[in-house]
Write a protein that holds these residues in place. Structure first.
Motif, PDB file in Angstrom:
ATOM      1  N   LEU A  38       0.822  -1.208   0.000  1.00 17.03           N
ATOM      2  CA  LEU A  38       0.000   0.000   0.000  1.00 17.03           C
ATOM      3  C   LEU A  38       0.857   1.258   0.000  1.00 17.03           C
ATOM      4  CD1 LEU A  38      -2.636  -1.101   2.679  1.00 17.03           C
ATOM      5  CD2 LEU A  38      -2.743  -1.389   0.190  1.00 17.03           C
ATOM      6  N   GLU A  39       1.971   1.204   0.753  1.00 14.47           N
ATOM      7  CA  GLU A  39       2.843   2.380   0.836  1.00 14.47           C
ATOM      8  C   GLU A  39       4.256   1.938   1.205  1.00 14.47           C
ATOM      9  OE1 GLU A  39       3.150   6.760   3.053  1.00 14.47           O
ATOM     10  OE2 GLU A  39       1.466   5.416   3.485  1.00 14.47           O
ATOM     11  N   ILE A  40       5.241   2.609   0.596  1.00 12.16           N
ATOM     12  CA  ILE A  40       6.651   2.347   0.904  1.00 12.16           C
ATOM     13  C   ILE A  40       7.214   3.562   1.623  1.00 12.16           C
ATOM     14  CG2 ILE A  40       8.926   1.807  -0.039  1.00 12.16           C
ATOM     15  CD1 ILE A  40       7.512   0.645  -2.498  1.00 12.16           C
ATOM     16  N   LYS A  41       7.810   3.347   2.781  1.00 14.43           N
ATOM     17  CA  LYS A  41       8.381   4.440   3.566  1.00 14.43           C
ATOM     18  C   LYS A  41       9.878   4.219   3.710  1.00 14.43           C
ATOM     19  CE  LYS A  41       4.055   4.579   6.174  1.00 14.43           C
ATOM     20  NZ  LYS A  41       3.408   4.377   7.495  1.00 14.43           N
ATOM     21  N   THR A  42      10.658   5.206   3.303  1.00 16.23           N
ATOM     22  CA  THR A  42      12.110   5.130   3.379  1.00 16.23           C
ATOM     23  C   THR A  42      12.594   5.933   4.579  1.00 16.23           C
ATOM     24  OG1 THR A  42      12.207   4.947   0.971  1.00 16.23           O
ATOM     25  CG2 THR A  42      14.248   5.519   2.113  1.00 16.23           C
ATOM     26  N   THR A  47      18.818   7.405  12.515  1.00 11.50           N
ATOM     27  CA  THR A  47      17.949   8.392  13.177  1.00 11.50           C
ATOM     28  C   THR A  47      16.495   7.952  13.231  1.00 11.50           C
ATOM     29  OG1 THR A  47      17.497   9.546  11.102  1.00 11.50           O
ATOM     30  CG2 THR A  47      19.476  10.213  12.333  1.00 11.50           C
ATOM     31  N   GLN A  48      16.132   6.922  12.422  1.00 12.72           N
ATOM     32  CA  GLN A  48      14.751   6.434  12.300  1.00 12.72           C
ATOM     33  C   GLN A  48      13.812   7.495  11.731  1.00 12.72           C
ATOM     34  OE1 GLN A  48      13.743   3.175  12.870  1.00 12.72           O
ATOM     35  NE2 GLN A  48      15.951   2.864  13.066  1.00 12.72           N
ATOM     36  N   GLU A  49      14.386   8.514  11.066  1.00 15.42           N
ATOM     37  CA  GLU A  49      13.571   9.558  10.463  1.00 15.42           C
ATOM     38  C   GLU A  49      13.215   9.165   9.024  1.00 15.42           C
ATOM     39  OE1 GLU A  49      15.717  13.176  10.636  1.00 15.42           O
ATOM     40  OE2 GLU A  49      15.549  13.391  12.821  1.00 15.42           O
ATOM     41  N   GLU A  50      11.958   9.456   8.655  1.00 15.35           N
ATOM     42  CA  GLU A  50      11.531   9.157   7.293  1.00 15.35           C
ATOM     43  C   GLU A  50      12.177  10.139   6.318  1.00 15.35           C
ATOM     44  OE1 GLU A  50       7.443   8.315   4.726  1.00 15.35           O
ATOM     45  OE2 GLU A  50       7.333   8.560   6.914  1.00 15.35           O
ATOM     46  N   ILE A  51      12.574   9.600   5.145  1.00 16.67           N
ATOM     47  CA  ILE A  51      13.272  10.393   4.137  1.00 16.67           C
ATOM     48  C   ILE A  51      12.474  10.351   2.846  1.00 16.67           C
ATOM     49  CG2 ILE A  51      15.392  10.585   2.774  1.00 16.67           C
ATOM     50  CD1 ILE A  51      16.853   9.194   5.052  1.00 16.67           C
ATOM     51  N   THR A  52      12.326  11.508   2.204  1.00 16.72           N
ATOM     52  CA  THR A  52      11.580  11.552   0.936  1.00 16.72           C
ATOM     53  C   THR A  52      12.494  11.753  -0.260  1.00 16.72           C
ATOM     54  OG1 THR A  52      11.186  13.915   1.284  1.00 16.72           O
ATOM     55  CG2 THR A  52       9.462  12.378   2.011  1.00 16.72           C
ATOM     56  N   THR A  53      13.714  12.270  -0.025  1.00 14.63           N
ATOM     57  CA  THR A  53      14.691  12.418  -1.106  1.00 14.63           C
ATOM     58  C   THR A  53      15.970  11.693  -0.719  1.00 14.63           C
ATOM     59  OG1 THR A  53      15.482  14.510  -0.174  1.00 14.63           O
ATOM     60  CG2 THR A  53      13.760  14.632  -1.872  1.00 14.63           C
ATOM     61  N   TYR A  54      16.713  11.217  -1.739  1.00 14.82           N
ATOM     62  CA  TYR A  54      17.897  10.404  -1.466  1.00 14.82           C
ATOM     63  C   TYR A  54      19.160  11.112  -1.963  1.00 14.82           C
ATOM     64  CZ  TYR A  54      13.995   7.107  -1.832  1.00 14.82           C
ATOM     65  OH  TYR A  54      12.789   6.491  -1.740  1.00 14.82           O
ATOM     66  N   ASP A  55      19.321  12.374  -1.588  1.00 14.48           N
ATOM     67  CA  ASP A  55      20.467  13.132  -2.076  1.00 14.48           C
ATOM     68  C   ASP A  55      21.621  13.137  -1.074  1.00 14.48           C
ATOM     69  OD1 ASP A  55      19.126  16.447  -1.288  1.00 14.48           O
ATOM     70  OD2 ASP A  55      19.151  14.556  -0.186  1.00 14.48           O
ATOM     71  N   THR A  56      21.596  12.201  -0.110  1.00 17.37           N
ATOM     72  CA  THR A  56      22.679  12.091   0.859  1.00 17.37           C
ATOM     73  C   THR A  56      23.371  10.748   0.696  1.00 17.37           C
ATOM     74  OG1 THR A  56      21.358  11.038   2.585  1.00 17.37           O
ATOM     75  CG2 THR A  56      21.281  13.438   2.483  1.00 17.37           C
ATOM     76  N   ASN A  57      24.463  10.586   1.437  1.00 12.20           N
ATOM     77  CA  ASN A  57      25.191   9.321   1.393  1.00 12.20           C
ATOM     78  C   ASN A  57      24.844   8.416   2.566  1.00 12.20           C
ATOM     79  OD1 ASN A  57      26.431  10.320  -0.863  1.00 12.20           O
ATOM     80  ND2 ASN A  57      28.287  10.980   0.208  1.00 12.20           N
ATOM     81  N   ASP A  58      23.702   8.692   3.196  1.00  5.30           N
ATOM     82  CA  ASP A  58      23.294   7.886   4.350  1.00  5.30           C
ATOM     83  C   ASP A  58      22.869   6.492   3.906  1.00  5.30           C
ATOM     84  OD1 ASP A  58      23.732   9.970   6.091  1.00  5.30           O
ATOM     85  OD2 ASP A  58      21.672  10.723   5.916  1.00  5.30           O
ATOM     86  N   LEU A  60      20.129   3.598   3.883  1.00  2.00           N
ATOM     87  CA  LEU A  60      18.678   3.709   3.814  1.00  2.00           C
ATOM     88  C   LEU A  60      18.019   2.358   4.082  1.00  2.00           C
ATOM     89  CD1 LEU A  60      18.328   5.893   0.583  1.00  2.00           C
ATOM     90  CD2 LEU A  60      18.304   6.675   2.951  1.00  2.00           C
ATOM     91  N   ARG A  61      16.852   2.414   4.711  1.00  3.92           N
ATOM     92  CA  ARG A  61      16.036   1.221   4.940  1.00  3.92           C
ATOM     93  C   ARG A  61      14.593   1.556   4.617  1.00  3.92           C
ATOM     94  NH1 ARG A  61      20.317  -0.515   4.878  1.00  3.92           N
ATOM     95  NH2 ARG A  61      21.392  -1.913   6.324  1.00  3.92           N
ATOM     96  N   GLN A  62      13.758   0.514   4.484  1.00  2.00           N
ATOM     97  CA  GLN A  62      12.358   0.748   4.134  1.00  2.00           C
ATOM     98  C   GLN A  62      11.398  -0.064   4.986  1.00  2.00           C
ATOM     99  OE1 GLN A  62      12.717  -0.033  -0.157  1.00  2.00           O
ATOM    100  NE2 GLN A  62      12.533   2.178  -0.539  1.00  2.00           N
ATOM    101  N   LYS A  63      10.248   0.547   5.223  1.00  2.00           N
ATOM    102  CA  LYS A  63       9.135  -0.126   5.882  1.00  2.00           C
ATOM    103  C   LYS A  63       7.931  -0.033   4.963  1.00  2.00           C
ATOM    104  CE  LYS A  63      10.629   0.741  10.652  1.00  2.00           C
ATOM    105  NZ  LYS A  63      10.274   1.328  11.963  1.00  2.00           N
ATOM    106  N   PHE A  64       6.979  -0.951   5.186  1.00  2.00           N
ATOM    107  CA  PHE A  64       5.860  -1.055   4.255  1.00  2.00           C
ATOM    108  C   PHE A  64       4.532  -1.132   4.988  1.00  2.00           C
ATOM    109  CE2 PHE A  64       9.664  -2.952   2.563  1.00  2.00           C
ATOM    110  CZ  PHE A  64       9.725  -2.490   1.254  1.00  2.00           C
ATOM    111  N   ASP A  65       3.543  -0.486   4.408  1.00  2.00           N
ATOM    112  CA  ASP A  65       2.151  -0.752   4.781  1.00  2.00           C
ATOM    113  C   ASP A  65       1.654  -1.785   3.777  1.00  2.00           C
ATOM    114  OD1 ASP A  65       2.422   1.170   6.674  1.00  2.00           O
ATOM    115  OD2 ASP A  65       1.143   2.664   5.700  1.00  2.00           O
ATOM    116  N   ILE A  66       1.197  -2.920   4.260  1.00  2.00           N
ATOM    117  CA  ILE A  66       0.770  -3.994   3.356  1.00  2.00           C
ATOM    118  C   ILE A  66      -0.630  -4.479   3.709  1.00  2.00           C
ATOM    119  CG2 ILE A  66       3.127  -4.767   2.928  1.00  2.00           C
ATOM    120  CD1 ILE A  66       2.616  -7.095   4.853  1.00  2.00           C
ATOM    121  N   SER A  67      -1.308  -4.994   2.709  1.00  2.00           N
ATOM    122  CA  SER A  67      -2.604  -5.630   2.896  1.00  2.00           C
ATOM    123  C   SER A  67      -2.435  -7.118   2.599  1.00  2.00           C
ATOM    124  CB  SER A  67      -3.646  -5.016   1.959  1.00  2.00           C
ATOM    125  OG  SER A  67      -4.884  -5.707   2.061  1.00  2.00           O
TER     126      SER A  67
END
Length: 599
Positions: A38-42, A47-58, A60-67
């Motif tokens: 349903l949704e992918i959250k990066t 920091t466990q902070e959600e990221i919308t752009t990937y212009d850093t060298n950090d 990254l991990r992802q969590k999902f809302d799934i049905s």
């Protein structure tokens, strides 16, 4: 069929674990459930902070809302396998044999969604930025691969073999020194979850045996799991390792960023000190740790091993050696703790009491060790352990024999024989023997009995767990039913009068309906599991019923004291008969009384 009610899970980063828990909770078969993203959250894992752009060298991990829902019939027919390389920079997709491929747009969309689910479960990073156009790139790769595989682009094609290709590559390129990969060894160790020193490994013609990678300066970037790697670029002066090999046995080719060495024939290869060698497995006088080492991986590759010891009384297969082959022919003895695994084995010699042989068909002159084989012939067996389908023995003294059918020319003393169909003894020349008519005499039946017994126990545990959940649902349904009846009456009146309906009432009724559906789903699962348990029970009864036709035939007098036992499953019990200096007779089972009887 009662359907699984869709269930939404938020912020899930362990999808495989979550699905496994649902399969366990509802006692479902593996892969019964699937899910939609349903949704992918990066987010930044530090920091466990959600990221919308990937212009850093950090990293990254992802969590999902799934049905979570039932797996559809079409999804059951998609056979995919994903494999990352050792540096998480290249992802290979394999279409498995039997899968139907097409270039139809609907199929490509279904395939992409299934692939995306595989990415999510295996934690492959999914780039959701608009500029990346992740989906378009994946579908284009799928199209190109399918076009190369299928002959007619307008028709569907069922795969007759596995087809693999690269589906994704990262921006990160690791800095690598020149390195060698001895593939048969790597594969064997992966399959067997162990490593063994001093060994040669089976290969077949045209198989890639050795890969030598060229050095690579590398490039900074993010790998396919979302980890960023900084590469310090510097000049590499190392050259490819020089490999010593025989051009009559191996073929050298340029592959990827290095060279590969392919076998020109079937055999056992070793790689030591940059030298690639192949063993002549058809003209050996012995195999041991000092001369040849272990010979591994040959059973599936149909290798042939011939060992002719100069002195047949010496060990042709040395102490502790593991020999795996398609066909084995040995003149000589088998040493202590030696292990031979093959399809067909002939041993013209003696097996050590602490050796182990496993084959489909096997012939042994003098057996003292342990052997498992579907078809087995032994000239002389002394205190050996036998596990077979059909076994013929010229002479036996002591030991344990399990088999479906046993034929013995001469039986001496103190032997335990377990049989499920027929035992035929030409001459009984001893006493103290124990003969068991047993449903677990044949190793395949024994395995089936153990599996079915364990499965039925698991069914009982699952049913008890589901009944507990069902009872909770039924209690809630019983308590809520009068209230829901009133709410429905109010909603119906308001509808007739065109009056507004309180949302809390409609929500309560909807939750009640979902609760009833959930209870019905649990009832259906209980019935399904009960039927599965009944099927297993029927299989066990068939084994037990066939056992009643077993016979023991002795074509001589029953000398001294011998005992016969009959073990049955339904009802579980045992009958026993003692024979001492009896005349020639056969023993069978009275199907009505479940008693041993002479005839």
């Amino acid at each position: 069929m009662q359907k699984f009610n869709p269930l939404i899970i938020r912020n899930c980063d362990e999808i495989t674990k979550a699905l496994g828990q649902l399969h366990e909770l509802y006692a479902l078969d593996s892969y019964s459930l699937n899910f939609d993203i349903l949704e992918i959250k990066t987010f930044n894992p530090d920091t466990q902070e959600e990221i919308t752009t990937y212009d850093t060298n950090d990293n990254l991990r992802q969590k999902f809302d799934i049905s979570v829902r039932d797996r559809t019939e079409s999804e059951h027919k998609i056979f995919l396998e994903l494999a990352l390389d050792r540096y998480n920079t290249k992802l290979t997709l394999t279409f498995k044999k039997g899968m139907t491929l097409s270039l139809d747009e609907t199929f490509l969309e279904t395939l992409y969604n299934e692939l995306l689910r595989n990415f999510a479960t295996q934690k492959i990073f999914i780039d959701t930025t608009e500029s990346n156009n992740f989906k378009t790139g994946i579908i284009e790769n799928l199209k190109n691969a399918i076009q190369r595989i299928i002959e007619n682009p307008t028709q569907s094609t069922v795969l007759e073999k596995n087809e693999s290709f690269e589906i994704l590559r990262s921006s990160y390129i690791p800095r690598l020194e020149s390195k060698t990969y001895f593939h048969p060894k790597i594969l064997w160790e992966q399959q067997n979850q162990t490593n063994i020193e001093f060994a040669s490994y089976a290969v077949v013609r045209d198989e890639l045996v050795l890969e030598v990678l060229a050095p690579c300066s590398g490039e900074s970037g993010r790998d396919l799991l979302g980890d960023y790697h900084e590469v310090n670029i510097k000049q590499d002066n190392k050259q490819l390792a020089e490999i010593v090999f025989d051009e009559k046995i191996f073929r050298k080719e340029q592959i990827n960023d290095g060279v590969g060495f392919y076998a020109l024939t079937t055999g056992y290869v070793s790689f030591n000190d940059n030298k690639l060698s192949m063993l002549d497995s058809q003209n050996l006088t012995e195999i041991n740790i000092r001369t040849t080492g272990h010979l591994l991986g040959g059973k599936e590759k149909a290798t042939y091993v011939n060992i002719t010891c100069s002195n047949p009384q010496d060990d042709a297969v040395g102490q502790g050696i593991i020999l795996e082959a398609g066909n084995v022919d040995i003149v000589g003895c088998i040493g202590e703790k030696a292990k031979i695994l093959a399809n067909n084995i002939k041993i013209h010699g003696q097996t050590h009491q602490r050796s182990y042989i496993q084959a489909h068909t096997c012939e042994i002159d003098f057996h003292k060790g342990s052997v498992q084989s579907e078809e087995l012939k032994i000239q002389q067996c002394e205190l050996g352990n036998i596990d077979a389908g059909n076994v013929k023995i010229d002479e036996v003294s002591g030991g344990n024999i399990h088999a479906k059918n046993i034929t013995i020319n001469k039986l001496h003393s103190n032997t335990k024989l377990y049989v499920s169909q027929t035992l035929d003894i030409a001459l009984l020349d001893g006493g103290g023997n124990e003969i068991y008519i047993s449903p677990s005499a044949y190793f395949e039946d024994r395995k089936k009995i153990d599996e079915d017994t364990q499965f039925m126990q698991e069914c009982v545990e699952k049913i008890n767990r589901l009944i507990e959940s069902l009872n909770k649902d039924n209690t809630k349904i019983k308590q809520a039913k009068p209230i829901i009846k009133q709410l429905r009456s109010i909603i119906e009146k308001n509808n007739q009068l065109n009056q507004p309906i309180d949302k809390r009432m409609t929500k309560a009724v909807a939750e009640y309906i979902m609760l009833v559906r959930h209870a019905n789903f649990l009832k259906h699962r209980i019935l399904q599991i009960q039927e599965s348990a009944k099927t297993c029970n029927r299989e066990l009864k068939n084994i037990d019923e066939n056992l009643k036709n077993a016979t023991i035939n002795c074509h001589s007098k029953w000398n001294n004291h011998n005992e016969i036992f009959y073990d049955y499953l339904f009802p579980k019990g045992r009958d026993m008969m003692s024979l001492e200096n009896e005349e020639e007779c056969s023993i069978g089972i009275d199907k009505n009384t479940l008693k041993l009887t002479k005839f």
